[in-house]
Motif scaffolding. Structure first.
Motif, mmCIF file in Angstrom:
data_model
loop_
_atom_site.group_PDB
_atom_site.id
_atom_site.type_symbol
_atom_site.label_atom_id
_atom_site.label_comp_id
_atom_site.label_asym_id
_atom_site.label_seq_id
_atom_site.Cartn_x
_atom_site.Cartn_y
_atom_site.Cartn_z
ATOM 1 N N LYS A 147 0.829 -1.208 0.000
ATOM 2 C CA LYS A 147 0.000 0.000 0.000
ATOM 3 C C LYS A 147 0.867 1.264 0.000
ATOM 4 O O LYS A 147 0.612 2.223 -0.737
ATOM 5 C CB LYS A 147 -0.918 0.008 1.231
ATOM 6 N N TYR A 148 1.902 1.236 0.835
ATOM 7 C CA TYR A 148 2.810 2.385 0.966
ATOM 8 C C TYR A 148 3.480 2.719 -0.369
ATOM 9 O O TYR A 148 3.437 3.854 -0.846
ATOM 10 C CB TYR A 148 3.851 2.060 2.039
ATOM 11 N N PHE A 149 4.079 1.697 -1.025
ATOM 12 C CA PHE A 149 4.786 1.955 -2.285
ATOM 13 C C PHE A 149 3.807 2.305 -3.404
ATOM 14 O O PHE A 149 4.101 3.118 -4.270
ATOM 15 C CB PHE A 149 5.643 0.745 -2.675
ATOM 16 N N THR A 150 2.615 1.678 -3.391
ATOM 17 C CA THR A 150 1.630 1.976 -4.429
ATOM 18 C C THR A 150 1.213 3.445 -4.365
ATOM 19 O O THR A 150 1.160 4.135 -5.393
ATOM 20 C CB THR A 150 0.404 1.053 -4.284
ATOM 21 N N GLU A 151 0.958 3.935 -3.158
ATOM 22 C CA GLU A 151 0.572 5.346 -3.027
ATOM 23 C C GLU A 151 1.684 6.267 -3.512
ATOM 24 O O GLU A 151 1.427 7.279 -4.171
ATOM 25 C CB GLU A 151 0.201 5.660 -1.575
ATOM 26 N N LYS A 152 2.920 5.931 -3.195
ATOM 27 C CA LYS A 152 4.051 6.753 -3.631
ATOM 28 C C LYS A 152 4.171 6.806 -5.146
ATOM 29 O O LYS A 152 4.353 7.873 -5.726
ATOM 30 C CB LYS A 152 5.369 6.207 -3.051
ATOM 31 N N VAL A 153 4.056 5.640 -5.792
ATOM 32 C CA VAL A 153 4.223 5.617 -7.254
ATOM 33 C C VAL A 153 3.027 6.279 -7.932
ATOM 34 O O VAL A 153 3.189 7.046 -8.885
ATOM 35 C CB VAL A 153 4.434 4.168 -7.758
ATOM 36 N N LYS A 154 1.823 6.034 -7.397
ATOM 37 C CA LYS A 154 0.624 6.675 -7.971
ATOM 38 C C LYS A 154 0.718 8.193 -7.913
ATOM 39 O O LYS A 154 0.300 8.891 -8.838
ATOM 40 C CB LYS A 154 -0.630 6.223 -7.208
ATOM 41 N N ALA A 155 1.300 8.698 -6.814
ATOM 42 C CA ALA A 155 1.396 10.150 -6.606
ATOM 43 C C ALA A 155 2.267 10.833 -7.659
ATOM 44 O O ALA A 155 2.147 12.036 -7.898
ATOM 45 C CB ALA A 155 1.934 10.443 -5.205
ATOM 46 N N THR A 156 3.128 10.063 -8.325
ATOM 47 C CA THR A 156 3.959 10.662 -9.377
ATOM 48 C C THR A 156 3.192 10.822 -10.685
ATOM 49 O O THR A 156 3.692 11.416 -11.628
ATOM 50 C CB THR A 156 5.207 9.780 -9.678
ATOM 51 N N GLY A 157 1.978 10.248 -10.735
ATOM 52 C CA GLY A 157 1.155 10.359 -11.941
ATOM 53 C C GLY A 157 1.480 9.323 -13.013
ATOM 54 O O GLY A 157 0.938 9.369 -14.113
ATOM 55 N N ARG A 158 2.343 8.382 -12.699
ATOM 56 C CA ARG A 158 2.734 7.395 -13.708
ATOM 57 C C ARG A 158 1.565 6.497 -14.113
ATOM 58 O O ARG A 158 0.785 6.070 -13.273
ATOM 59 C CB ARG A 158 3.860 6.505 -13.168
ATOM 60 N N MET A 159 1.464 6.216 -15.406
ATOM 61 C CA MET A 159 0.428 5.322 -15.929
ATOM 62 C C MET A 159 1.030 4.261 -16.849
ATOM 63 O O MET A 159 0.296 3.524 -17.501
ATOM 64 C CB MET A 159 -0.627 6.124 -16.709
ATOM 65 N N ASP A 160 2.353 4.168 -16.909
ATOM 66 C CA ASP A 160 2.991 3.164 -17.777
ATOM 67 C C ASP A 160 2.893 1.787 -17.120
ATOM 68 O O ASP A 160 2.778 1.687 -15.895
ATOM 69 C CB ASP A 160 4.453 3.539 -18.014
ATOM 70 N N PRO A 161 2.942 0.715 -17.912
ATOM 71 C CA PRO A 161 2.743 -0.634 -17.328
ATOM 72 C C PRO A 161 3.768 -1.008 -16.259
ATOM 73 O O PRO A 161 3.463 -1.790 -15.352
ATOM 74 C CB PRO A 161 2.836 -1.576 -18.532
ATOM 75 N N LYS A 162 4.968 -0.439 -16.335
ATOM 76 C CA LYS A 162 5.991 -0.775 -15.350
ATOM 77 C C LYS A 162 5.719 -0.134 -13.984
ATOM 78 O O LYS A 162 6.357 -0.503 -12.987
ATOM 79 C CB LYS A 162 7.359 -0.318 -15.855
ATOM 80 N N ALA A 163 4.787 0.807 -13.928
ATOM 81 C CA ALA A 163 4.459 1.450 -12.647
ATOM 82 C C ALA A 163 3.981 0.407 -11.643
ATOM 83 O O ALA A 163 4.262 0.489 -10.444
ATOM 84 C CB ALA A 163 3.399 2.527 -12.860
ATOM 85 N N HIS A 164 3.253 -0.597 -12.142
ATOM 86 C CA HIS A 164 2.762 -1.668 -11.266
ATOM 87 C C HIS A 164 3.931 -2.419 -10.626
ATOM 88 O O HIS A 164 3.905 -2.752 -9.435
ATOM 89 C CB HIS A 164 1.879 -2.640 -12.058
ATOM 90 N N MET A 165 4.969 -2.661 -11.406
ATOM 91 C CA MET A 165 6.152 -3.351 -10.876
ATOM 92 C C MET A 165 6.805 -2.502 -9.777
ATOM 93 O O MET A 165 7.171 -3.021 -8.717
ATOM 94 C CB MET A 165 7.146 -3.591 -12.023
ATOM 95 N N ASP A 166 6.931 -1.203 -10.019
ATOM 96 C CA ASP A 166 7.605 -0.347 -9.038
ATOM 97 C C ASP A 166 6.764 -0.132 -7.784
ATOM 98 O O ASP A 166 7.287 0.229 -6.732
ATOM 99 C CB ASP A 166 7.961 1.001 -9.688
ATOM 100 N N ALA A 167 5.454 -0.377 -7.896
ATOM 101 C CA ALA A 167 4.571 -0.223 -6.739
ATOM 102 C C ALA A 167 4.645 -1.427 -5.796
ATOM 103 O O ALA A 167 4.107 -1.384 -4.691
ATOM 104 C CB ALA A 167 3.138 -0.020 -7.219
ATOM 105 N N ARG A 168 5.263 -2.504 -6.246
ATOM 106 C CA ARG A 168 5.379 -3.711 -5.410
ATOM 107 C C ARG A 168 6.828 -4.203 -5.455
ATOM 108 O O ARG A 168 7.121 -5.268 -5.986
ATOM 109 C CB ARG A 168 4.411 -4.802 -5.891
ATOM 110 N N PRO A 169 7.761 -3.419 -4.903
ATOM 111 C CA PRO A 169 9.178 -3.762 -5.003
ATOM 112 C C PRO A 169 9.509 -5.048 -4.234
ATOM 113 O O PRO A 169 8.712 -5.505 -3.404
ATOM 114 C CB PRO A 169 9.885 -2.548 -4.408
ATOM 115 N N PRO A 170 10.700 -5.617 -4.512
ATOM 116 C CA PRO A 170 11.081 -6.908 -3.919
ATOM 117 C C PRO A 170 10.972 -6.962 -2.402
ATOM 118 O O PRO A 170 10.685 -8.031 -1.861
ATOM 119 C CB PRO A 170 12.538 -7.068 -4.359
ATOM 120 N N ILE A 171 11.176 -5.859 -1.715
ATOM 121 C CA ILE A 171 11.142 -5.896 -0.243
ATOM 122 C C ILE A 171 9.795 -6.432 0.270
ATOM 123 O O ILE A 171 9.741 -7.106 1.316
ATOM 124 C CB ILE A 171 11.476 -4.511 0.369
ATOM 125 N N CYS A 172 8.714 -6.164 -0.453
ATOM 126 C CA CYS A 172 7.378 -6.638 -0.030
ATOM 127 C C CYS A 172 7.374 -8.167 0.051
ATOM 128 O O CYS A 172 6.830 -8.759 0.987
ATOM 129 C CB CYS A 172 6.312 -6.191 -1.018
#
Ligand code: ZN
Length: 452
Positions: free
Chosen positions: A192-217
């Protein structure tokens, strides 16, 4: 009950222990009764000459979401098990996040009853464990649950994530009854934390989903589950592993003797973040498909035995759910049909030894879920579940070959080495050259603990 009889002649039999050249396999009343050379068929038994072909144990796909009951607009059990039969899968382990969720004995039995008349392959059922039903664990096991699924984050059906105490107690019960627990291992608070951060940048590219759930999760959740599995001696399976850090945690736990198993899926081995531009949300899955560095770590773990199992995570959705923006598109796609063809192709290209295919797709899933050696191998007394593959032929994955309501797979159009010629369930040919033959003859498979 029972089954059919068939004599397979001149097989190149591929088992985890090695390859047996030019053997005959006799199946009588659904069971393997003889393996040898130049066997004579008993009266009335059909002979199938498979000279030059590979014979493997039928695949035990430990991870499918067939969507019935309750989510039939996505797909149903008839289509899903027809795709299984076409793809060389003879047993499926069906996940519990259907509607209603499989959270008690009554729902489990109703689901088994509903699916039994529709099954083209044999099937077993998972139950789900959450904070509200831990007391149902034993009853569900004795009613026939093959294992449990615990989702560390919300999923289809809005099953809430459990507390650490529930995870701990479930693993205690797992140790006692020898019933494995499959974990969707992503720390929901971090996601949830990373998803909110990436969403806040306005990104809509398909890789945004990957960056919203980084390996640490995934890493944190895997470490936590391994720790509780160690303390309780419970049996844990980390499903759909995608991150090298999580694989490292698994390797460490297994080296310490923890009863923890790891699954990955063909899409993590065959796709990487380089492919998002091409496939977009078609390849959106959870956890996400990551960079090549992760992909290479997964291959290494498959080869060295850290990753023990490969399932499909078959997860069909309706077209309108998939064709949304990166944040709203549904995660997952149908995979039961392509699981074995994709892995056979990798073996025939030399990426992985042929003997690893029955180990990862058949024997280990069957061992983990207490189905071995009835399922997962070809030996005297086993069910006569087999796949015949022509290694010199090829397969093109075509949309029209899927039985699925919404055949939305990134693998459509892929050209593969090898071709599945026959799928055999308890001695009966259930698919020939991808065409399902005969009716739904699948059975519900249960495991009853031996403890009193
Ligand atoms: Zn899944």
């Amino acid at each position: 009950m029972g089954g059919d009889s068939i004599l397979i002649r001149n097989a190149r039999l591929v088992l985890p222990e090695g390859i047996l050249e030019d053997v005959d396999i006799l199946v009588e009343d659904g069971k393997v009764t003889r393996i040898g050379r130049e066997l004579e068929p008993p009266r009335g038994v059909d002979v199938l000459n498979v000279e030059g072909k590979l014979v493997l144990p039928g695949v035990v796909d430990e991870h499918v979401h067939m969507r019935e009951p309750g989510l039939e607009y996505k797909d149903n059990f008839t289509n899903g098990t027809m795709d299984a039969a076409s793809g060389g899968v003879t047993t499926v382990l069906e996940m519990p996040n259907t509607l209603p969720p499989v959270e008690n004995r009554k729902v489990l039995l109703e689901k088994a009853h509903l699916l039994a008349s529709k099954a083209y392959v044999d099937f077993a059922l998972y139950g789900v464990i959450h904070d509200g039903n831990i007391d149902e664990f034993e009853e569900m096991v004795y009613a026939g649950a093959i294992g449990f699924k615990i989702f560390l984050g919300p999923t289809t059906g809005n099953i809430p994530a459990p507390s650490d105490a529930t995870i701990y107690e479930a693993l205690l019960k797992s140790a006692k009854l020898k019933t494995p627990i499959a974990f969707h291992a992503e720390n929901w608070s971090l996601v949830k934390y990373f998803t909110e951060k990436v969403k806040a940048t306005g990104r809509m590219d398909p890789k945004a989903h990957m960056d919203a759930r980084p390996p640490i999760c995934e890493e944190e959740a895997t470490i936590r589950i391994a720790y509780y599995a160690k303390k309780t001696r419970g049996i844990a399976l980390i499903v759909h592993m995608s991150a090298l850090e999580a694989v490292e945690a698994l390797r460490k736990a297994r080296s310490e003797g923890v009863n923890i198993w790891g699954e990955t899926n063909p899409h993590y081995l065959l796709l990487s973040s380089d492919d998002y531009d091409k496939y977009g949300t078609l390849m959106k899955v959870n956890p996400p498909i990551r960079s090549r560095e992760h992909q290479e770590a997964l291959w290494k773990a498959v080869l060295d035995g850290t990753i023990t199992n490969i399932g499909s995570d078959h997860a069909p959705h309706a077209r309108e759910e998939k064709e949304k923006n990166v944040w709203e598109a549904a995660a997952g796609f149908p995979g039961v049909r392509t699981l074995l063809p994709l892995m056979i192709d990798q073996a025939l290209r030399g990426k992985i030894p042929l003997t690893k295919i029955p180990e990862l797709l058949s024997a280990n899933p069957a061992k983990l879920f207490n189905l071995y050696p009835k399922k997962g191998t070809i030996t005297i007394g086993s069910d006569g579940d087999m796949v015949v593959v022509d290694p010199r032929s090829e397969t093109i994955i075509r949309e029209e070959d899927f039985h699925s309501k919404h055949p939305l797979s990134p693998f459509i159009g892929w050209r593969l080495k090898g071709r599945i010629e026959y799928t055999i369930l308890r001695g009966a040919i259930i698919a020939r050259n991808g065409e399902v033959t005969g009716g739904p003859r699948g059975q519900w498979i249960r495991y009853t603990p031996k403890t009193s």
